[in-house]
Write an enzyme that holds these catalytic residues in place. Structure first.
Site, short mmCIF file in Angstrom:
data_model
loop_
_atom_site.label_atom_id
_atom_site.label_comp_id
_atom_site.label_asym_id
_atom_site.label_seq_id
_atom_site.Cartn_x
_atom_site.Cartn_y
_atom_site.Cartn_z
N LYS A 4 30.47 -108.08 -46.02
CA LYS A 4 31.51 -108.71 -45.11
C LYS A 4 31.27 -107.59 -43.96
O LYS A 4 31.32 -106.34 -44.10
CB LYS A 4 32.75 -109.03 -45.71
O1 LIG Z 1 36.43 -113.58 -43.07
C1 LIG Z 1 36.73 -113.88 -43.80
C2 LIG Z 1 35.31 -114.41 -44.61
O2 LIG Z 1 34.19 -114.68 -43.68
C3 LIG Z 1 38.53 -114.19 -44.13
O3 LIG Z 1 38.01 -113.16 -45.26
C4 LIG Z 1 38.60 -113.54 -43.24
O4 LIG Z 1 38.98 -111.92 -43.47
C5 LIG Z 1 40.16 -113.52 -43.82
O5 LIG Z 1 40.06 -115.51 -43.78
C6 LIG Z 1 41.20 -113.85 -42.25
O6 LIG Z 1 41.30 -112.30 -42.43
C7 LIG Z 1 42.95 -113.70 -42.62
O7 LIG Z 1 43.15 -114.89 -41.31
P1 LIG Z 1 45.09 -114.20 -41.44
O8 LIG Z 1 45.47 -115.78 -42.43
O9 LIG Z 1 45.39 -113.28 -41.67
O10 LIG Z 1 44.86 -114.44 -40.71
#
Ligand SMILES: O=C(CO)[C@@H](O)[C@H](O)[C@H](O)[C@H](O)COP(=O)(O)O
Length: 229
Positions: free
Chosen positions: A86
């Site tokens: 990622k």
């Molecule tokens: O981007 C991905 C998957 O590719 C996720 O793991 C992503 O990092 C997360 O959903 C977010 O960072 C979570 O966001 P939040 O719940 O902190 O708003």
């Protein structure tokens, strides 16, 4: 539609792995922090074993393209080449994505808050692009329009990239992302619990059960068969 779990909690993954048609597990440093200090690679290896063929997405933290590539190499050395690296879509991140894709590495382009970031990651060949639904809404950015535009771009260019919508705080947001053309979503266990936690579902199931028992006087179909033998 692909459904992924946005957690590295082993118990939650074990539980939902047995219930969901699970396509993957996603993580980021904030999600890792929630589990306190873990033995990182041993923990991810355990997740890999639990989820089998489903994909595992692990985020880099390097700040320059070189640091990102070095992070990616260490992650792959420990967890294997089938891992999805990622990478946030900023300038060094995009440079790294191009190089990782040139080497055939699986890439999830993340931290997407705008259409243009998504278009660039698609053009760079990312396997997944991850728009942050709730975070965009909090910034008064139209998450629906962005996911729709990315889905149209993928269709127009016949790209292999998939939209992995992320950052959800409720089921309605997930539904919207699916309607706009997201190929995958990743959500915390809480969101899946919300899906099944509707009182109406519980009520329907208990009413059906009660009517069955009142009709046949036994608890289920197997018990009915046994009672008739
Ligand atoms: O981007 C991905 C998957 O590719 C996720 O793991 C992503 O990092 C997360 O959903 C977010 O960072 C979570 O966001 P939040 O719940 O902190 O708003």
């Amino acid at each position: 539609m692909e459904f992924m779990l946005d957690t590295i909690n082993i118990e939650k993954i074990r539980y939902y792995q047995s219930i969901l048609p699970l396509s993957g597990v996603t993580s980021n440093p904030s999600i890792i922090k929630k589990e306190r200090k873990i033995d990182l690679f041993a923990h991810f290896k355990e997740i890999k074993q639990l989820i089998g063929k489903a994909s595992l997405h692990v985020q880099v933290v390097g700040e320059t393209a070189e640091e990102i590539l070095a992070d990616a190499q260490v992650i792959m050395d420990h967890l294997g080449k089938d891992i999805f690296i990622k990478v946030p879509v900023n300038e060094p991140g995009l440079a790294a994505i191009k190089q990782l894709k040139a080497k055939g590495v699986n890439v999830t382009a993340t931290a997407i808050y705008s259409e243009m970031q998504g278009y660039l990651a698609i053009a760079a060949g990312a396997d997944y692009v991850a728009p942050y639904y709730n975070r965009m809404e909090n910034l008064n950015i139209d998450a629906v329009a962005i996911i729709k535009a990315l889905a149209m771009e993928i269709e127009r260019t016949q790209s292999q990239t998939k939209i992995l919508a992320a950052s959800f705080k409720n089921v309605a947001q997930v539904n919207q992302a699916c309607r706009q053309g997201a190929h995958s979503i990743t959500a915390s266990p809480d969101i899946f619990a919300q899906v099944f936690g509707m009182p109406s579902i519980h009520r329907a199931v208990t009413d059906f059960k009660k009517d069955w028992e009142e009709t046949f006087g036994v608890k289920d179909v197997k018990a009915l068969e046994e009672s008739e033998q």
